[in-house]
Design a protein around this motif. Structure first.
Motif, PDB file in Angstrom:
ATOM      1  N   MET A  26       8.778 -31.213 -27.239  1.00 33.64           N
ATOM      2  CA  MET A  26       8.594 -32.573 -26.759  1.00 33.64           C
ATOM      3  C   MET A  26       9.928 -33.311 -26.725  1.00 33.64           C
ATOM      4  O   MET A  26      10.182 -34.079 -25.810  1.00 33.64           O
ATOM      5  N   ASN A  27      10.762 -33.080 -27.706  1.00 31.30           N
ATOM      6  CA  ASN A  27      12.058 -33.746 -27.761  1.00 31.30           C
ATOM      7  C   ASN A  27      12.924 -33.353 -26.566  1.00 31.30           C
ATOM      8  O   ASN A  27      13.644 -34.190 -26.011  1.00 31.30           O
ATOM      9  N   ALA A  28      12.839 -32.106 -26.141  1.00 34.74           N
ATOM     10  CA  ALA A  28      13.622 -31.656 -24.992  1.00 34.74           C
ATOM     11  C   ALA A  28      13.187 -32.375 -23.720  1.00 34.74           C
ATOM     12  O   ALA A  28      14.027 -32.720 -22.881  1.00 34.74           O
ATOM     13  N   HIS A  29      11.886 -32.629 -23.569  1.00 35.23           N
ATOM     14  CA  HIS A  29      11.389 -33.348 -22.389  1.00 35.23           C
ATOM     15  C   HIS A  29      11.898 -34.790 -22.380  1.00 35.23           C
ATOM     16  O   HIS A  29      12.292 -35.307 -21.332  1.00 35.23           O
ATOM     17  N   ALA A  30      11.871 -35.423 -23.542  1.00 35.63           N
ATOM     18  CA  ALA A  30      12.364 -36.805 -23.635  1.00 35.63           C
ATOM     19  C   ALA A  30      13.858 -36.872 -23.335  1.00 35.63           C
ATOM     20  O   ALA A  30      14.314 -37.758 -22.613  1.00 35.63           O
ATOM     21  N   GLU A  31      14.624 -35.933 -23.870  1.00 30.37           N
ATOM     22  CA  GLU A  31      16.060 -35.913 -23.621  1.00 30.37           C
ATOM     23  C   GLU A  31      16.358 -35.664 -22.148  1.00 30.37           C
ATOM     24  O   GLU A  31      17.266 -36.278 -21.580  1.00 30.37           O
ATOM     25  N   ARG A  32      15.604 -34.793 -21.517  1.00 30.65           N
ATOM     26  CA  ARG A  32      15.803 -34.512 -20.092  1.00 30.65           C
ATOM     27  C   ARG A  32      15.483 -35.740 -19.241  1.00 30.65           C
ATOM     28  O   ARG A  32      16.213 -36.070 -18.311  1.00 30.65           O
ATOM     29  N   PHE A  33      14.396 -36.430 -19.562  1.00 31.07           N
ATOM     30  CA  PHE A  33      14.051 -37.639 -18.820  1.00 31.07           C
ATOM     31  C   PHE A  33      15.133 -38.698 -18.969  1.00 31.07           C
ATOM     32  O   PHE A  33      15.552 -39.318 -17.986  1.00 31.07           O
ATOM     33  N   ILE A  34      15.601 -38.902 -20.180  1.00 28.45           N
ATOM     34  CA  ILE A  34      16.633 -39.917 -20.416  1.00 28.45           C
ATOM     35  C   ILE A  34      17.906 -39.566 -19.671  1.00 28.45           C
ATOM     36  O   ILE A  34      18.527 -40.421 -19.033  1.00 28.45           O
ATOM     37  N   ARG A  35      18.303 -38.299 -19.699  1.00 33.94           N
ATOM     38  CA  ARG A  35      19.519 -37.894 -18.991  1.00 33.94           C
ATOM     39  C   ARG A  35      19.359 -38.069 -17.479  1.00 33.94           C
ATOM     40  O   ARG A  35      20.257 -38.570 -16.807  1.00 33.94           O
ATOM     41  N   THR A  36      18.215 -37.692 -16.952  1.00 39.82           N
ATOM     42  CA  THR A  36      17.974 -37.825 -15.516  1.00 39.82           C
ATOM     43  C   THR A  36      17.923 -39.293 -15.106  1.00 39.82           C
ATOM     44  O   THR A  36      18.546 -39.692 -14.118  1.00 39.82           O
ATOM     45  N   ALA A  37      17.179 -40.106 -15.849  1.00 39.19           N
ATOM     46  CA  ALA A  37      17.067 -41.531 -15.521  1.00 39.19           C
ATOM     47  C   ALA A  37      18.426 -42.207 -15.606  1.00 39.19           C
ATOM     48  O   ALA A  37      18.773 -43.030 -14.755  1.00 39.19           O
ATOM     49  N   ARG A  38      19.198 -41.835 -16.574  1.00 35.17           N
ATOM     50  CA  ARG A  38      20.517 -42.445 -16.735  1.00 35.17           C
ATOM     51  C   ARG A  38      21.457 -42.045 -15.600  1.00 35.17           C
ATOM     52  O   ARG A  38      22.131 -42.882 -15.015  1.00 35.17           O
ATOM     53  N   ALA A  39      21.483 -40.763 -15.272  1.00 35.58           N
ATOM     54  CA  ALA A  39      22.403 -40.283 -14.237  1.00 35.58           C
ATOM     55  C   ALA A  39      22.013 -40.775 -12.853  1.00 35.58           C
ATOM     56  O   ALA A  39      22.880 -41.100 -12.046  1.00 35.58           O
ATOM     57  N   GLU A  40      20.721 -40.839 -12.555  1.00 34.66           N
ATOM     58  CA  GLU A  40      20.280 -41.173 -11.210  1.00 34.66           C
ATOM     59  C   GLU A  40      20.023 -42.653 -10.990  1.00 34.66           C
ATOM     60  O   GLU A  40      19.972 -43.099  -9.859  1.00 34.66           O
ATOM     61  N   CYS A  41      19.845 -43.404 -12.049  1.00 36.49           N
ATOM     62  CA  CYS A  41      19.431 -44.789 -11.844  1.00 36.49           C
ATOM     63  C   CYS A  41      20.268 -45.788 -12.637  1.00 36.49           C
ATOM     64  O   CYS A  41      20.944 -46.622 -12.054  1.00 36.49           O
ATOM     65  N   THR A  42      20.232 -45.715 -13.941  1.00 37.44           N
ATOM     66  CA  THR A  42      20.820 -46.787 -14.738  1.00 37.44           C
ATOM     67  C   THR A  42      22.340 -46.781 -14.788  1.00 37.44           C
ATOM     68  O   THR A  42      22.935 -47.819 -15.038  1.00 37.44           O
ATOM     69  N   ASP A  43      22.987 -45.642 -14.564  1.00 41.13           N
ATOM     70  CA  ASP A  43      24.454 -45.630 -14.554  1.00 41.13           C
ATOM     71  C   ASP A  43      25.014 -46.380 -13.356  1.00 41.13           C
ATOM     72  O   ASP A  43      26.178 -46.745 -13.347  1.00 41.13           O
ATOM     73  N   ARG A  44      24.192 -46.612 -12.343  1.00 42.31           N
ATOM     74  CA  ARG A  44      24.643 -47.270 -11.114  1.00 42.31           C
ATOM     75  C   ARG A  44      24.216 -48.725 -11.037  1.00 42.31           C
ATOM     76  O   ARG A  44      24.466 -49.389 -10.047  1.00 42.31           O
ATOM     77  N   LEU A  45      23.550 -49.240 -12.061  1.00 39.49           N
ATOM     78  CA  LEU A  45      22.992 -50.590 -12.016  1.00 39.49           C
ATOM     79  C   LEU A  45      23.453 -51.430 -13.190  1.00 39.49           C
ATOM     80  O   LEU A  45      23.777 -50.907 -14.246  1.00 39.49           O
ATOM     81  N   LEU A  46      23.425 -52.717 -12.993  1.00 37.13           N
ATOM     82  CA  LEU A  46      23.574 -53.663 -14.083  1.00 37.13           C
ATOM     83  C   LEU A  46      22.174 -54.176 -14.384  1.00 37.13           C
ATOM     84  O   LEU A  46      21.583 -54.904 -13.583  1.00 37.13           O
TER      85      LEU A  46
END
Length: 81
Positions: free
Chosen positions: A1-21
């Motif tokens: 379960m921890n691996a799924h959470a880490e993957r989601f956070i990494r994906t969301a960060r790279a694709e969405c939140t790193d480009r936004l304020l």
């Protein structure tokens, strides 16, 4: 379960939140829901988005149309009929 959470956070960060304020939690939730559930294809769904209609069979693109998301920070490309 921890691996799924880490993957989601990494994906969301790279694709969405790193480009936004991000202004607040509501802004973050709206942008993540828009991008992750409507714009991002998932491998487990045969490269379809969760919001796609499962009764529609995708065909090869004759023409491709670009849609700007989040004020032009992200571009989505869709097939046109």
């Amino acid at each position: 379960m921890n691996a799924h959470a880490e993957r989601f956070i990494r994906t969301a960060r790279a694709e969405c939140t790193d480009r936004l304020l991000i202004y607040n939690e509501q802004h973050l939730r709206r942008d993540l829901a828009e991008h992750y559930n409507r714009g991002r294809p998932h491998r487990a769904l045969q490269l379809r988005t969760p919001a796609d209609n499962p009764d529609v069979i995708p065909f090869p693109a004759q023409r491709i149309q670009r849609h700007d998301i989040l004020g032009g920070l992200i571009h989505e490309y869709r097939d046109t009929a």
